[in-house]
Write a protein that holds these residues in place. Structure first.
Motif, PDB file in Angstrom:
ATOM      1  N   SER A   6       0.829  -1.213   0.000  1.00  0.00           N
ATOM      2  CA  SER A   6       0.000   0.000   0.000  1.00  0.00           C
ATOM      3  C   SER A   6       0.863   1.261   0.000  1.00  0.00           C
ATOM      4  N   GLU A   7       1.967   1.225   0.746  1.00  0.00           N
ATOM      5  CA  GLU A   7       2.869   2.402   0.730  1.00  0.00           C
ATOM      6  C   GLU A   7       3.428   2.617  -0.681  1.00  0.00           C
ATOM      7  N   LEU A   8       3.772   1.498  -1.311  1.00  0.00           N
ATOM      8  CA  LEU A   8       4.357   1.595  -2.651  1.00  0.00           C
ATOM      9  C   LEU A   8       3.339   2.159  -3.645  1.00  0.00           C
ATOM     10  N   GLU A   9       2.115   1.641  -3.563  1.00  0.00           N
ATOM     11  CA  GLU A   9       1.106   2.068  -4.546  1.00  0.00           C
ATOM     12  C   GLU A   9       0.722   3.538  -4.416  1.00  0.00           C
ATOM     13  N   LEU A  11       2.792   5.814  -4.174  1.00  0.00           N
ATOM     14  CA  LEU A  11       3.796   6.578  -4.930  1.00  0.00           C
ATOM     15  C   LEU A  11       3.932   6.135  -6.371  1.00  0.00           C
ATOM     16  N   LEU A  12       3.637   4.851  -6.612  1.00  0.00           N
ATOM     17  CA  LEU A  12       3.916   4.292  -7.930  1.00  0.00           C
ATOM     18  C   LEU A  12       2.778   3.359  -8.340  1.00  0.00           C
ATOM     19  N   PRO A  13       1.965   3.779  -9.312  1.00  0.00           N
ATOM     20  CA  PRO A  13       0.893   2.885  -9.747  1.00  0.00           C
ATOM     21  C   PRO A  13       1.492   1.605 -10.348  1.00  0.00           C
ATOM     22  N   LEU A  14       0.957   0.452  -9.927  1.00  0.00           N
ATOM     23  CA  LEU A  14       1.502  -0.832 -10.389  1.00  0.00           C
ATOM     24  C   LEU A  14       0.542  -1.512 -11.355  1.00  0.00           C
ATOM     25  N   SER A  15       1.099  -2.281 -12.272  1.00  0.00           N
ATOM     26  CA  SER A  15       0.261  -3.091 -13.164  1.00  0.00           C
ATOM     27  C   SER A  15      -0.213  -4.313 -12.361  1.00  0.00           C
ATOM     28  N   PRO A  16      -1.280  -5.012 -12.829  1.00  0.00           N
ATOM     29  CA  PRO A  16      -1.735  -6.213 -12.099  1.00  0.00           C
ATOM     30  C   PRO A  16      -0.606  -7.239 -11.960  1.00  0.00           C
ATOM     31  N   GLU A  17       0.260  -7.359 -12.988  1.00  0.00           N
ATOM     32  CA  GLU A  17       1.365  -8.343 -12.917  1.00  0.00           C
ATOM     33  C   GLU A  17       2.369  -7.933 -11.827  1.00  0.00           C
ATOM     34  N   LYS A  19       1.758  -6.184  -9.240  1.00  0.00           N
ATOM     35  CA  LYS A  19       1.112  -6.351  -7.932  1.00  0.00           C
ATOM     36  C   LYS A  19       1.178  -7.822  -7.497  1.00  0.00           C
ATOM     37  N   GLU A  20       0.882  -8.692  -8.450  1.00  0.00           N
ATOM     38  CA  GLU A  20       0.924 -10.132  -8.145  1.00  0.00           C
ATOM     39  C   GLU A  20       2.349 -10.532  -7.752  1.00  0.00           C
ATOM     40  N   ALA A  21       3.326 -10.029  -8.519  1.00  0.00           N
ATOM     41  CA  ALA A  21       4.727 -10.368  -8.212  1.00  0.00           C
ATOM     42  C   ALA A  21       5.083  -9.875  -6.807  1.00  0.00           C
ATOM     43  N   PHE A  22       4.662  -8.661  -6.464  1.00  0.00           N
ATOM     44  CA  PHE A  22       4.958  -8.136  -5.126  1.00  0.00           C
ATOM     45  C   PHE A  22       4.407  -9.091  -4.066  1.00  0.00           C
TER      46      PHE A  22
END
Ligand code: SF4
Length: 341
Positions: A6-9, A11-17, A19-22
């Motif tokens: 959540s902290e990362l998102e 600052l940086l919008p993530l793709s679904p892939e 997010k899954e990798a994270f």
């Protein structure tokens, strides 16, 4: 520090892939980054790849092709946190804490351990080993990142090493000027580096996008307090394994008075192999760089021998021997002959 999804998102919008990798990778290999470096990842695809977890890290083939400690650093450890492999040099690990966890890290094995900072007793043990081994003339302080240490601890290490006449060079290996440059600009830290006199700084820029105005300012401050600044780059597939990228990186480093020192071939570390190019590709790139850059802007390309054999610099093959004569290839591809007298 940014550690959670959540902290990362924020600052940086993530793709679904991504997010899954994270979610799947960070329990095996944690994620952590300075806010500064995440902001840089917004603008740079290369930085994004160096900082965001990817599913390849836990891929079975990538896992089985590597080892946790292929360079046997722990086997050559003489006292806790100190590795003595080359006769005149030692490596002192002072912490496993880094302001960014780089996905290609050769010490990824330490990420699973609780965060540690070397204790005063361990510092004393390492110093006493160095004191009693007068052949040691060069101490590399690495990590984790030594520029994240409490200042009084770093001060003890640096000022005690300053007192030892046989220790001529103290190198600090750090990625702080790249991933959290503001941290370098603390007056007390800069004053300490200046007072320590023997300090050389090894930075770790891998891509031209990392040479930002902030990073330049950090480098300028280090140079101003008398520390020569050299750079180590890791050759990373999909990030900097092209002639154009490395040419730009090394030219831009030279512009800010940072000497490109090593280009490391990626070590066969568990969870990292997907970043590895072939040695043949590395040599091809180097051969082209020799045509384009002055030697002052070309680092040693080196492999670190798995099993603890140490570093071996590689040069592209630009000569051969025929009938007792040496044939050399010049920078523009012309061949000339020299007798071996
Ligand atoms: S800064 Fe160095 S030691 Fe730390 S994670 Fe990055 S590569 Fe590894």
């Amino acid at each position: 520090m940014i550690k959670t999804l959540s902290e990362l998102e924020e600052l940086l919008p993530l793709s679904p892939e991504e997010k899954e990798a994270f979610e799947r990778v960070s329990s095996v290999y944690p994620f952590s980054s300075s806010e500064y470096y995440i902001r840089l990842a917004r603008k740079s695809e290369a930085v994004r790849k160096m900082v965001l977890p990817s599913l390849e890290e836990i891929d079975e083939d990538v896992q089985s092709a590597g080892e946790d400690d292929p360079l046997n650093e722990e086997r050559d450890s003489k006292v806790p946190n100190l590795t003595h492999r080359y006769p005149d040099r030692v490596l002192l690990i002072t912490t496993n804490y880094c302001p960014v966890l780089c996905r290609y890290c050769m010490r990824k094995r330490n990420w699973k351990r609780p965060t540690f900072t070397i204790s005063e007793d361990e510092v004393e043990g390492a110093l006493s080993y160095i004191r009693s081994n007068p052949q040691v003339r060069d101490v590399l302080i690495s990590g984790g990142d030594p520029l994240t240490l409490p200042l009084d601890l770093l001060e003890k290490v640096l000022l005690e090493l300053k007192k030892l006449p046989h220790v001529e060079v103290v190198r600090i290996g750090t990625r702080v000027p790249v991933v959290d440059p503001e941290r370098v600009l603390r007056r007390d830290l800069l004053f300490l580096i200046e007072r320590s006199e023997k300090v050389w700084v090894n930075t770790h820029f891998n891509h031209p996008d990392e040479i930002t105005p902030e990073a330049k300012e950090a480098v300028r401050a280090l140079l101003k307090c008398g520390a020569p600044v050299n750079n180590q780059t890791v050759l990373l597939k999909g990030i900097n394994d092209s002639v154009e990228t490395l040419e730009k990186l090394f030219r831009n480093l030279q512009k800010i008075k940072v000497r490109p020192y090593y280009l490391f071939h990626c070590d066969p570390v568990k969870g990292v192999i997907h970043f590895s190019t072939s040695i043949t590709r590395g040599l091809e790139i180097l051969k082209e760089l020799f045509k384009r850059l002055s030697p002052l802007a070309i680092p040693y390309y080196a492999v670190d021998g798995p099993g603890g054999y140490g570093k071996v610099p590689l040069l592209p093959h630009r000569f051969r021997v025929e009938n007792g004569k040496y044939l050399f290839e010049s920078f523009n591809g012309k061949w000339f002959v020299m007798e071996d007298r």
